[in-house]
Design a protein around this motif. Structure first.
Motif, mmCIF file in Angstrom:
data_model
loop_
_atom_site.group_PDB
_atom_site.id
_atom_site.type_symbol
_atom_site.label_atom_id
_atom_site.label_comp_id
_atom_site.label_asym_id
_atom_site.label_seq_id
_atom_site.Cartn_x
_atom_site.Cartn_y
_atom_site.Cartn_z
ATOM 1 N N THR A 89 -102.606 24.259 -73.205
ATOM 2 C CA THR A 89 -102.083 25.212 -72.371
ATOM 3 C C THR A 89 -101.584 24.428 -71.277
ATOM 4 O OG1 THR A 89 -104.152 25.364 -70.858
ATOM 5 C CG2 THR A 89 -104.051 26.882 -72.880
ATOM 6 N N LEU A 90 -100.848 25.014 -70.347
ATOM 7 C CA LEU A 90 -99.957 24.408 -69.293
ATOM 8 C C LEU A 90 -101.175 23.847 -68.233
ATOM 9 C CD1 LEU A 90 -96.795 26.682 -68.592
ATOM 10 C CD2 LEU A 90 -97.025 24.490 -69.586
ATOM 11 N N HIS A 91 -102.340 24.650 -68.128
ATOM 12 C CA HIS A 91 -103.356 24.435 -67.255
ATOM 13 C C HIS A 91 -103.762 22.963 -67.762
ATOM 14 C CE1 HIS A 91 -106.319 24.705 -64.429
ATOM 15 N NE2 HIS A 91 -107.257 24.425 -65.380
ATOM 16 N N THR A 92 -104.181 22.787 -69.169
ATOM 17 C CA THR A 92 -104.730 21.590 -69.531
ATOM 18 C C THR A 92 -103.909 20.277 -69.412
ATOM 19 O OG1 THR A 92 -104.293 21.960 -71.759
ATOM 20 C CG2 THR A 92 -106.383 22.736 -71.116
ATOM 21 N N ILE A 93 -102.392 20.753 -69.597
ATOM 22 C CA ILE A 93 -101.255 19.683 -69.866
ATOM 23 C C ILE A 93 -101.484 19.203 -67.908
ATOM 24 C CG2 ILE A 93 -99.162 19.017 -69.972
ATOM 25 C CD1 ILE A 93 -99.102 21.065 -72.353
ATOM 26 N N CYS A 118 -101.861 15.475 -66.930
ATOM 27 C CA CYS A 118 -100.785 14.565 -66.670
ATOM 28 C C CYS A 118 -100.713 14.649 -65.160
ATOM 29 C CB CYS A 118 -99.600 15.306 -67.238
ATOM 30 S SG CYS A 118 -99.478 15.082 -69.013
ATOM 31 N N GLY A 119 -101.224 15.293 -64.483
ATOM 32 C CA GLY A 119 -101.254 15.406 -62.969
ATOM 33 C C GLY A 119 -99.871 15.691 -62.481
ATOM 34 N N PHE A 169 -96.679 21.372 -61.103
ATOM 35 C CA PHE A 169 -95.451 22.143 -61.023
ATOM 36 C C PHE A 169 -94.586 22.149 -62.615
ATOM 37 C CE2 PHE A 169 -96.131 20.274 -57.119
ATOM 38 C CZ PHE A 169 -96.252 21.525 -56.235
ATOM 39 N N ILE A 170 -95.384 22.318 -63.463
ATOM 40 C CA ILE A 170 -94.848 22.155 -64.774
ATOM 41 C C ILE A 170 -93.823 23.576 -64.908
ATOM 42 C CG2 ILE A 170 -95.258 22.330 -67.285
ATOM 43 C CD1 ILE A 170 -97.484 20.822 -66.765
ATOM 44 N N VAL A 171 -94.314 24.681 -64.592
ATOM 45 C CA VAL A 171 -93.307 25.959 -64.813
ATOM 46 C C VAL A 171 -92.131 25.767 -63.952
ATOM 47 C CG1 VAL A 171 -93.244 28.463 -64.459
ATOM 48 C CG2 VAL A 171 -95.563 27.236 -65.338
ATOM 49 N N PRO A 195 -95.576 31.610 -68.583
ATOM 50 C CA PRO A 195 -96.647 30.362 -68.669
ATOM 51 C C PRO A 195 -97.923 30.603 -69.751
ATOM 52 C CG PRO A 195 -96.513 31.019 -66.401
ATOM 53 C CD PRO A 195 -95.583 32.116 -67.305
ATOM 54 N N ASP A 196 -97.863 31.839 -70.023
ATOM 55 C CA ASP A 196 -98.924 32.139 -71.293
ATOM 56 C C ASP A 196 -98.284 31.963 -72.593
ATOM 57 O OD1 ASP A 196 -101.034 32.697 -69.393
ATOM 58 O OD2 ASP A 196 -100.384 34.812 -69.262
ATOM 59 N N ASP A 197 -96.849 31.830 -72.755
ATOM 60 C CA ASP A 197 -96.379 31.798 -74.128
ATOM 61 C C ASP A 197 -95.921 30.316 -74.178
ATOM 62 O OD1 ASP A 197 -95.228 32.390 -76.387
ATOM 63 O OD2 ASP A 197 -93.186 32.991 -75.548
ATOM 64 N N VAL A 198 -97.058 29.437 -74.568
ATOM 65 C CA VAL A 198 -96.769 27.930 -74.491
ATOM 66 C C VAL A 198 -97.211 27.841 -76.246
ATOM 67 C CG1 VAL A 198 -97.545 25.639 -74.008
ATOM 68 C CG2 VAL A 198 -97.230 27.452 -72.598
ATOM 69 N N PHE A 199 -96.559 27.045 -77.014
ATOM 70 C CA PHE A 199 -96.801 27.076 -78.392
ATOM 71 C C PHE A 199 -96.629 25.597 -78.810
ATOM 72 C CE2 PHE A 199 -92.410 28.282 -77.797
ATOM 73 C CZ PHE A 199 -91.881 27.285 -78.258
ATOM 74 N N PRO A 200 -97.426 25.019 -79.854
ATOM 75 C CA PRO A 200 -97.226 23.601 -80.261
ATOM 76 C C PRO A 200 -95.836 23.257 -80.620
ATOM 77 C CG PRO A 200 -99.355 24.558 -81.415
ATOM 78 C CD PRO A 200 -98.504 25.880 -80.687
ATOM 79 N N GLY A 201 -95.314 22.281 -80.135
ATOM 80 C CA GLY A 201 -93.967 21.761 -80.385
ATOM 81 C C GLY A 201 -92.955 22.074 -79.284
ATOM 82 N N LEU A 202 -93.565 22.589 -78.204
ATOM 83 C CA LEU A 202 -92.729 22.967 -77.045
ATOM 84 C C LEU A 202 -92.500 21.830 -76.357
ATOM 85 C CD1 LEU A 202 -91.342 25.213 -75.302
ATOM 86 C CD2 LEU A 202 -93.418 25.333 -74.048
ATOM 87 N N ILE A 203 -91.193 21.479 -76.008
ATOM 88 C CA ILE A 203 -90.948 20.320 -75.263
ATOM 89 C C ILE A 203 -90.913 20.533 -73.710
ATOM 90 C CG2 ILE A 203 -89.080 18.428 -74.979
ATOM 91 C CD1 ILE A 203 -88.417 18.886 -77.723
ATOM 92 N N ILE A 204 -91.556 19.699 -72.920
ATOM 93 C CA ILE A 204 -91.578 20.124 -71.630
ATOM 94 C C ILE A 204 -91.306 18.907 -71.091
ATOM 95 C CG2 ILE A 204 -92.733 22.328 -71.703
ATOM 96 C CD1 ILE A 204 -95.478 20.504 -71.052
ATOM 97 N N LYS A 205 -90.902 18.994 -69.530
ATOM 98 C CA LYS A 205 -90.652 17.864 -68.749
ATOM 99 C C LYS A 205 -92.043 17.405 -67.915
ATOM 100 C CE LYS A 205 -87.707 16.322 -64.625
ATOM 101 N NZ LYS A 205 -86.954 16.621 -63.670
ATOM 102 N N ILE A 206 -92.215 16.411 -67.709
ATOM 103 C CA ILE A 206 -93.614 16.190 -66.912
ATOM 104 C C ILE A 206 -93.006 15.252 -65.633
ATOM 105 C CG2 ILE A 206 -95.623 14.976 -66.804
ATOM 106 C CD1 ILE A 206 -95.840 17.458 -68.304
ATOM 107 N N THR A 207 -93.535 15.578 -64.664
ATOM 108 C CA THR A 207 -93.225 14.868 -63.224
ATOM 109 C C THR A 207 -94.763 14.484 -62.832
ATOM 110 O OG1 THR A 207 -90.978 15.688 -63.239
ATOM 111 C CG2 THR A 207 -92.007 14.329 -61.398
#
Length: 98
Positions: free
Chosen positions: A57-61, A65-66, A69-71, A80-92
Motif C-alpha cells: 500500500t502507499l502507507h507501507t511504501i 522508503c521514508g 509525500f508519495i501522493v 490513494p486506495d487504488d494502488v495495484f501491483p505494477g504501478l510505477i511511482i516516484k520516490i523522494t
C-alpha cells in the motif's frame, strides 16, 4: 545476363533475411527486463522509480522508503486506495531507511 540476375536475386534474398533477423532481434529484445532503474533483486530497495509489489500500500511504501509525500509527488495517483501491483511511482525519500 542470367548470372547477373541470379546474383541480384541472392542479394535481395540476403537483404530480406537480414531485415527479418534484425526485426526479430528488436522484438525479442523488447521482452527482456531492464533492471537498471528498478532493483527487483532487493525488494526493500527504494530507488527513485519504484514499482508497487503484491500486497503493498502507499502507507507501507511510505514507511519503507521514508517518503511521506508519495501522493503529492505522483499526480497520476487519483485515489490513494487504488494502488495495484505494477504501478510505477516516484520516490523522494526524506529520511531513507535501511
Amino acid at each position: 545476363m542470367a548470372s547477373s540476375r541470379a546474383s541480384v536475386s541472392y542479394a535481395d534474398a540476403a537483404r530480406w533475411y537480414c531485415i527479418v533477423f534484425l526485426v526479430l532481434m528488436v522484438v525479442l529484445g523488447s521482452f527482456t527486463e531492464d533492471n537498471s532503474l528498478i532493483n527487483k533483486s532487493n525488494p526493500s530497495a527504494c530507488d527513485e522509480i519504484y514499482v508497487v509489489g503484491e500486497g503493498e500500500t502507499l502507507h507501507t511504501i511510505s514507511d519503507k522508503c521514508g517518503d511521506p509525500f508519495i501522493v503529492e509527488e505522483n499526480p497520476h495517483i487519483h485515489d490513494p486506495d487504488d494502488v495495484f501491483p505494477g504501478l510505477i511511482i516516484k520516490i523522494t525519500p526524506s529520511n531513507p531507511r535501511n
